[in-house]
Design a protein around this motif. Structure first.
Motif, PDB file in Angstrom:
ATOM      1  N   SER A   1      -2.851   0.424  -4.341  1.00 13.48           N
ATOM      2  CA  SER A   1      -3.308   1.453  -3.412  1.00 13.48           C
ATOM      3  C   SER A   1      -4.613   2.097  -3.856  1.00 13.48           C
ATOM      4  O   SER A   1      -4.829   2.345  -5.048  1.00 13.48           O
ATOM      5  CB  SER A   1      -2.232   2.539  -3.294  1.00 13.48           C
ATOM      6  OG  SER A   1      -2.518   3.421  -2.238  1.00 13.48           O
TER       7      SER A   1
ATOM      8  N   ASP B   1      -6.656  -3.286   3.056  1.00  8.82           N
ATOM      9  CA  ASP B   1      -5.412  -4.039   2.926  1.00  8.82           C
ATOM     10  C   ASP B   1      -5.493  -5.456   3.481  1.00  8.82           C
ATOM     11  O   ASP B   1      -4.869  -6.372   2.952  1.00  8.82           O
ATOM     12  CB  ASP B   1      -4.277  -3.278   3.610  1.00  8.82           C
ATOM     13  CG  ASP B   1      -3.983  -1.963   2.933  1.00  8.82           C
ATOM     14  OD1 ASP B   1      -3.732  -1.970   1.718  1.00  8.82           O
ATOM     15  OD2 ASP B   1      -4.024  -0.914   3.615  1.00  8.82           O
TER      16      ASP B   1
ATOM     17  N   ASP C   1       0.862  -1.179   0.000  1.00 10.01           N
ATOM     18  CA  ASP C   1       0.000   0.000   0.000  1.00 10.01           C
ATOM     19  C   ASP C   1       0.903   1.235   0.000  1.00 10.01           C
ATOM     20  O   ASP C   1       2.099   1.139   0.315  1.00 10.01           O
ATOM     21  CB  ASP C   1      -0.881  -0.045   1.256  1.00 10.01           C
ATOM     22  CG  ASP C   1      -1.656   1.235   1.480  1.00 10.01           C
ATOM     23  OD1 ASP C   1      -2.268   1.716   0.515  1.00 10.01           O
ATOM     24  OD2 ASP C   1      -1.630   1.757   2.618  1.00 10.01           O
TER      25      ASP C   1
END
Length: 624
Positions: A129, A192, A28
């Motif tokens: 991301s 995530d 990320d």
């Protein structure tokens, strides 16, 4: 899942051991590879609004993004779409938002070693991301921060998000790998961790808030502010502990003080007093390089002696010199501006000795001492007038007149009180405002202002006073105190005492490191756009330092406890004897505590328990 106060080496090693079997590692961006120098992502919108002096923009920017997501029903939107929603009036605001994002984004020094491991071991690095910012913009920032990768998947470009699992699906397809071949690292539980698991990808969750150093605790609401976020992101942990202390604790106090000073003085010329003003002037000049400032060599002693010719009577002189509870006749003569050795014979004739111990509370009742004083009174007056003339010349050289501000550490205002009287005697017209870290009393015929406290606002006075000696130590300069002034070819020059510490002394080295760290923080923070976000009160800038000074841990006391402190006598900041000694000699405990400069440190080191030492000390003072 990993939740830790600050990421230690062993924590990194645990993460590295988990990613070692994988050939592909996905990262990320925000709060993982990169950190912002602000508390909340929406603080960026405040900074944009501040830049355009537009107080309404913050809410408009949030609302535009919220309504656009609701209207489109798509997984992701773009920055262009958000600003189209806001209208053409805000086109320049978008460019400013990108500039600010670029300025406040820095590599996450906690996660960066994990990224480096991946590079060194030839892992295929993937960026995955969720973000509305443009993909090329984010790629450029990552490259600027020394972060390179093989693949990049940004939700604004792909139209898919991690939180649904769909962005991970796009990544797997594009890279042509199976879920079991890749591991993902990020800070969002929904995006995530759970999002990756929806596609069968192993994920490692790191905390959104990581206390990178033992100095800052961003989980403490009192410490959750922009300057502590900046410290957490940028403090160089390779520096020694004193430098780190200066950067994390002393630096914010100096920064807050010089900001307050600048906002308060207006167009006044600023005179910083030696020696405590040395580091303050250095920081002030760095933060405000276009200001007019001057460093002047002054001390209580160098200002009091030139006044003694006006106040030389036996009943009055003691109000113009600085004495401790116990002092010697030798010390008294020095305070009067005389050389003790020149009066040894007269001292003996009056049945006294230079080493005789005197008490401040009753020395004026000593008949022999009074007789001796009257014998040397003419010498005191003669010397005082000579020092007055030299001081007057020094003031003239420094253009010490007009509408001015004077700056010192503070407490009781004796130097400014002396200055008011001296300038009247010199015949100069001076309108003087004093600016101090703390001021306990108002002064006649002049104005004083306190940053931590002043007569009408004394809330922080007990805490500052409880660690006063330690606090004063942080201002240590490389030179000795000002003794007097001498005229040479009509030029007045300050004459200094020898400095108490020398370059090889541990105290000197430590306090120099503290000041270097504090200066580095101030210079770097003022250059950061994050410093423009909000003004904080003194108690916020001082919170960590006051906690350290009034509620120290044993590791805190170990930093400074054995350091010497020079006043009339040499004492230690906080160095008690063994408890076994005090059990048999309780009066020694009382005596040692009375001489301890750092009271909280002394008590903590003595009793080694967590206790409300400041409340205990305040209670004892009231009894006394």
């Amino acid at each position: 899942m990993y939740q830790f106060d600050f990421l230690r080496q062993q924590d990194r090693e645990r993460i590295i051991s988990q990613i070692a079997p994988y050939s592909y590692v996905s990262f990320d961006i925000f709060d993982t590879l990169l950190k912002r120098d602000v508390i909340k992502p929406t603080d960026v919108f405040r900074l944009v609004g501040n830049h355009f002096n537009d107080g309404s923009f913050f809410k408009k920017r949030i609302d535009a993004e919220h309504f656009l997501r609701k209207e489109t029903g798509r997984e992701e939107i773009t920055l262009d779409e958000i600003y189209n929603k806001l209208g053409s009036k805000y086109r320049s605001y978008k460019d400013q938002e990108l500039k600010i994002e670029q300025a406040i984004l820095h590599k996450n020094l906690v996660v960066y070693p994990i990224y480096q491991y991946c590079k060194e071991h030839n892992k295929t690095i993937i960026i995955t991301s969720d973000m509305y910012l443009p993909e090329n913009f984010l790629k450029d920032i990552l490259h600027r921060q020394g972060i390179y990768f093989d693949f990049c998947f940004i939700s604004s470009a792909c139209g898919r998000q991690k939180v649904t699992g769909n962005l991970f699906k796009v990544m797997l397809t594009a890279v042509n790998i199976k879920p079991k071949e890749v591991v993902h690292i990020g800070d969002s539980v929904k995006g995530d961790y759970l999002g990756a698991r929806k596609q069968g990808i192993h994920s490692i969750l790191i905390p959104k808030i990581i206390n990178r150093t033992p100095w800052i605790n961003l989980k403490d609401k009192m410490q959750k502010n922009s300057f502590n976020v900046f410290i957490n992101n940028h403090l160089d942990l390779q520096q020694n502990r004193y430098y780190q202390f200066g950067y994390a604790y002393y630096g914010p106090v100096l920064y807050g003080f010089v900001k307050w000073l600048h906002d308060s003085v207006g167009q006044k010329k600023i005179f910083f007093f030696a020696r405590d003003g040395y580091i303050v002037k250095k920081v002030y000049d760095a933060v405000y390089p276009n200001s007019t400032t001057e460093y002047v060599y002054l001390s209580r002693h160098s200002l009091s002696v030139p006044l003694l010719w006006k106040h030389s009577s036996w009943d009055e002189f003691s109000r113009y010199i600085t004495l401790t509870r116990f002092f010697s006749l030798r010390t008294l003569l020095k305070r009067l501006g005389l050389r003790p050795e020149a009066y040894e014979q007269q001292v003996q004739q009056n049945r006294l000795s230079l080493g005789i111990s005197l008490q401040e509370k009753d020395f004026l009742q000593n008949a022999n001492l009074k007789k001796f004083y009257l014998q040397i009174q003419d010498d005191i007056i003669r010397n005082s007038k000579a020092e007055f003339d030299a001081l007057a010349a020094y003031f003239k050289q420094k253009n010490f007149h007009g509408d001015i501000a004077v700056v010192d550490i503070g407490w009781n205002g004796s130097m400014q009180r002396y200055l008011v009287e001296l300038m009247a005697l010199v015949g100069e017209s001076v309108h003087m405002d004093g600016y101090y870290f703390g001021m306990r009393k108002k002064l006649e015929h002049t104005q004083v202002h306190g940053y931590f406290y002043e007569p009408d606002h004394m809330d922080l006075e007990p805490q500052v006073s409880f660690m006063q000696g330690l606090f004063e130590s942080f201002f240590l300069s490389r030179e000795g105190s000002t003794k007097r002034y001498e005229l040479c070819n009509q030029i007045a020059r300050p004459v200094l005492y020898q400095p108490e510490y020398h370059e090889h002394d541990i105290e000197y080295q430590a306090f120099q490191s503290i000041q270097q760290g504090a200066s580095a923080f101030c210079e770097k923070y003022v250059a950061s756009i994050a410093s423009k976000l909000k003004k904080y009160p003194a108690k916020s800038y001082a919170y960590n330092l006051l906690r350290f000074g009034t509620e120290p841990r044993m590791t805190d006391v170990a930093l400074f406890g054995d350091f010497r402190f020079y006043d009339t006598n040499v004492v230690y900041l906080a160095k008690p004897d063994k408890m076994s000694v005090y059990i048999h000699h309780p009066k020694q405990l009382v005596r040692d505590f009375s001489y301890a400069v750092w009271k909280a440190g002394f008590l903590k080191r003595c009793f080694r328990i967590k206790a409300p030492y400041m409340k205990f000390y305040t209670f004892l003072k009231k009894l006394h």
